[in-house]
Design a protein around this motif. Structure first.
Motif, short mmCIF file in Angstrom:
data_model
loop_
_atom_site.label_atom_id
_atom_site.label_comp_id
_atom_site.label_asym_id
_atom_site.label_seq_id
_atom_site.Cartn_x
_atom_site.Cartn_y
_atom_site.Cartn_z
N PHE A 73 -9.57 26.36 14.33
CA PHE A 73 -8.92 27.27 15.32
C PHE A 73 -9.86 27.13 16.59
O PHE A 73 -9.46 27.35 17.61
N THR A 74 -11.05 26.97 16.34
CA THR A 74 -12.14 26.87 17.44
C THR A 74 -11.78 25.46 18.20
O THR A 74 -11.65 25.79 19.64
N GLU A 75 -11.30 24.21 17.93
CA GLU A 75 -11.13 23.42 18.64
C GLU A 75 -9.62 23.43 19.09
O GLU A 75 -9.56 22.85 20.44
N LEU A 76 -8.48 24.02 18.52
CA LEU A 76 -7.35 24.10 19.19
C LEU A 76 -7.38 25.35 20.34
O LEU A 76 -6.79 25.10 21.48
N HIS A 77 -8.36 26.31 20.23
CA HIS A 77 -8.39 27.27 21.45
C HIS A 77 -9.16 26.61 22.30
O HIS A 77 -8.73 26.78 23.58
N ALA A 78 -10.09 25.71 22.01
CA ALA A 78 -10.90 25.05 23.27
C ALA A 78 -9.80 24.06 24.07
O ALA A 78 -10.00 23.78 25.29
N LYS A 79 -8.64 23.67 23.28
CA LYS A 79 -7.90 22.70 23.99
C LYS A 79 -6.69 23.51 24.72
O LYS A 79 -5.65 23.21 25.38
N GLY A 80 -6.80 24.99 24.79
CA GLY A 80 -6.00 25.98 25.36
C GLY A 80 -4.57 25.93 24.65
O GLY A 80 -3.62 26.32 25.44
N LEU A 81 -4.48 25.95 23.38
CA LEU A 81 -3.18 25.86 22.61
C LEU A 81 -2.89 27.08 21.92
O LEU A 81 -1.55 27.19 21.40
N LEU A 82 -3.93 27.83 21.68
CA LEU A 82 -3.46 29.10 20.87
C LEU A 82 -3.18 30.43 21.94
O LEU A 82 -4.13 30.58 22.43
N ASP A 83 -2.18 30.96 21.74
CA ASP A 83 -1.72 32.16 22.46
C ASP A 83 -1.94 33.18 21.60
O ASP A 83 -2.13 34.40 22.17
N GLY A 84 -1.86 33.15 20.13
CA GLY A 84 -2.05 34.50 19.40
C GLY A 84 -2.73 33.72 18.06
O GLY A 84 -2.57 32.65 17.90
N ILE A 85 -3.45 34.79 17.42
CA ILE A 85 -3.88 34.42 16.08
C ILE A 85 -3.63 35.66 15.14
O ILE A 85 -3.48 36.75 15.41
N MET A 86 -3.56 35.16 14.12
CA MET A 86 -3.20 36.02 12.68
C MET A 86 -4.25 35.86 11.63
O MET A 86 -4.52 34.89 11.21
N PRO A 87 -5.18 37.04 11.39
CA PRO A 87 -6.24 36.87 10.36
C PRO A 87 -5.89 36.76 9.10
O PRO A 87 -4.76 37.38 8.78
N ALA A 88 -6.50 36.37 8.24
CA ALA A 88 -6.41 36.24 6.77
C ALA A 88 -6.67 37.76 6.19
O ALA A 88 -7.71 38.36 6.54
N HIS A 89 -5.91 38.25 5.13
CA HIS A 89 -6.41 39.15 4.12
C HIS A 89 -7.20 38.66 3.16
O HIS A 89 -6.76 38.61 2.04
N VAL A 90 -8.42 38.09 3.49
CA VAL A 90 -9.35 37.56 2.51
C VAL A 90 -10.79 38.13 2.99
O VAL A 90 -11.01 38.25 4.33
N VAL A 91 -11.48 38.47 1.99
CA VAL A 91 -12.91 38.69 2.12
C VAL A 91 -13.73 37.60 2.13
O VAL A 91 -13.77 36.70 1.14
N TYR A 92 -14.67 37.45 2.87
CA TYR A 92 -15.81 36.35 3.08
C TYR A 92 -17.01 37.02 3.02
O TYR A 92 -17.74 37.51 3.95
N PRO A 93 -17.58 37.30 1.81
CA PRO A 93 -18.65 38.19 1.72
C PRO A 93 -20.05 37.62 2.11
O PRO A 93 -20.94 38.53 2.56
N GLU A 94 -20.15 36.47 2.27
CA GLU A 94 -21.48 36.05 2.90
C GLU A 94 -21.60 36.25 4.51
O GLU A 94 -22.59 36.11 5.31
N VAL A 95 -20.31 36.82 4.83
CA VAL A 95 -20.24 37.14 6.43
C VAL A 95 -19.88 38.59 6.56
O VAL A 95 -20.67 39.12 7.40
N ASP A 96 -19.06 39.09 5.90
CA ASP A 96 -18.62 40.67 5.98
C ASP A 96 -17.92 41.24 4.70
O ASP A 96 -17.62 40.37 3.98
N ASP A 97 -18.12 42.39 4.28
CA ASP A 97 -17.54 42.78 3.06
C ASP A 97 -16.02 43.36 3.46
O ASP A 97 -15.59 43.83 2.47
N MET A 98 -15.71 43.29 4.64
CA MET A 98 -14.23 43.70 5.03
C MET A 98 -13.46 42.57 5.10
O MET A 98 -13.84 41.15 5.22
N PRO A 99 -12.14 42.38 4.61
CA PRO A 99 -11.41 41.28 5.00
C PRO A 99 -11.14 40.99 6.30
O PRO A 99 -11.43 42.01 7.20
N ALA A 100 -11.11 39.86 6.72
CA ALA A 100 -11.04 39.34 8.31
C ALA A 100 -10.11 40.14 9.19
O ALA A 100 -10.74 40.29 10.11
#
Length: 332
Positions: A195-222
């Motif tokens: 996502f970071t590199e495609l955005h840096a290329k100016g290619l992403l107009d929209g993003i849809m986050p995942a219904h996934v929890v990453y507990p090492e970062v946050d206890d809420m789904p993304a």
């Protein structure tokens, strides 16, 4: 963004579409019988909607392609590299052409968006699987770049999913609450790098986050996490495109509460548009629970499709003929 029940609008559909908070419609296979019917349905939707809405569809290719008969059979993205004998230049050409072809056919029916491409790594997730271009970041970024370039050339904006990456959890967020226990460093180096590199290329107009929890970062789904959507996506990545929620009817959203609570949580986290699919009562609950004077985010207007001709005009073009020849070459 909500859906409609059948191949033509019902009175209930028309009532919902006239609500000031309805900013989009997503179409499914049940909404398609043939091309004439699809064109008429989309015309009915445009006439019935109070707002200048976005019309979207999941038309990625492979097993996720809502319209079949009369539309080109776009291959699964995960098959393209192998079918190209792992020759990257050949795979790039396929990706560019198929991104253009998918987008051009949808645009010819006045559809603004296909929610594509899938930018997850092809890891352990069965629900992602061959929807992903590759299992490694570098070739995935390269192939996805060409697919999006094709979409853009046709006049369609690209929505990458599922930020920051759904491919390394086994559970399907449609029916479960996936948890990805890896460290932020691992996620950043692998999944989020795409996502970071495609955005840096100016290619992403929209993003849809995942219904996934990453507990090492946050206890809420993304998709409900201000850490992911604000700290990382908006601030660190400086992403200023549209953030769509994934479908709030999915099991991965259920622990937040009822549908009204899910919508409010997603919007509070930073989603510009929330999707409520396959549950008209839930869609009504959401729009009835929110202030009716919420303005439509200006970011959304940037996703409207470019001017395009109808299917008959498209089929007369040289690029369409060339794309069909390449598609036939691919399958042969």
């Amino acid at each position: 963004m909500l859906d409609v029940a059948e191949c033509e609008l019902t009175p209930d559909d028309k009532e919902l579409l006239d609500h000031p908070l309805v900013g989009g419609v997503i179409l499914f296979s049940r909404n398609y019988y043939d091309q004439k019917q699809l064109a008429e349905l989309i015309g009915q939707i445009r006439l019935s909607a109070r707002n200048n809405i976005l019309i979207g569809v999941d038309h990625e290719g492979g097993r996720v392609q809502r319209f079949r008969q009369g539309f080109s059979a776009i291959p699964a993205m995960g098959d393209i590299f192998n079918r190209s004998d792992e020759v990257m230049t050949k795979a790039e050409r396929y990706c560019d052409t198929f991104g253009w072809l998918m987008a051009a056919e949808c645009l010819a029916f006045d559809i603004d968006l296909s929610f594509a491409p899938v930018l997850d790594l092809n890891g352990v997730s069965d629900v992602i699987g061959d929807r992903s271009f590759h299992s490694k970041p570098e070739p995935l970024i390269n192939l996805a770049s060409h697919f999006i370039t094709g979409m853009h050339r046709a006049g369609m904006k690209a929505t990458g999913k599922h930020f920051p990456g759904h491919g390394n959890v086994k559970e399907d967020s449609h029916i479960a609450m996936p948890v990805d226990g890896r460290s932020l460093a691992q996620i950043t180096e692998l999944d989020m790098r795409v996502f970071t590199e495609l955005h840096a290329k100016g290619l992403l107009d929209g993003i849809m986050p995942a219904h996934v929890v990453y507990p090492e970062v946050d206890d809420m789904p993304a998709g409900f996490s201000r850490v992911w959507l604000q700290t990382y996506l908006r601030e660190k990545m400086n992403f200023d495109g549209v953030i769509f929620s994934d479908d709030l009817s999915m099991q991965g959203a259920a622990f937040i509460g009822d549908f009204a609570a899910r919508a409010k949580a997603a919007m509070h986290a930073g989603c510009d548009m929330v999707l409520v699919c396959n549950n008209p009562n839930a869609a009504a609950q959401v729009i009835d629970s929110l202030p009716s004077d919420i303005p439509i985010n200006p970011r959304l207007t940037k996703l409207a499709k470019a001017a395009s001709g109808d299917l008959a005009t498209l089929k007369k073009s040289q690029e369409y003929s060339s794309a069909q020849r390449l598609l036939a070459e691919y399958y042969n």
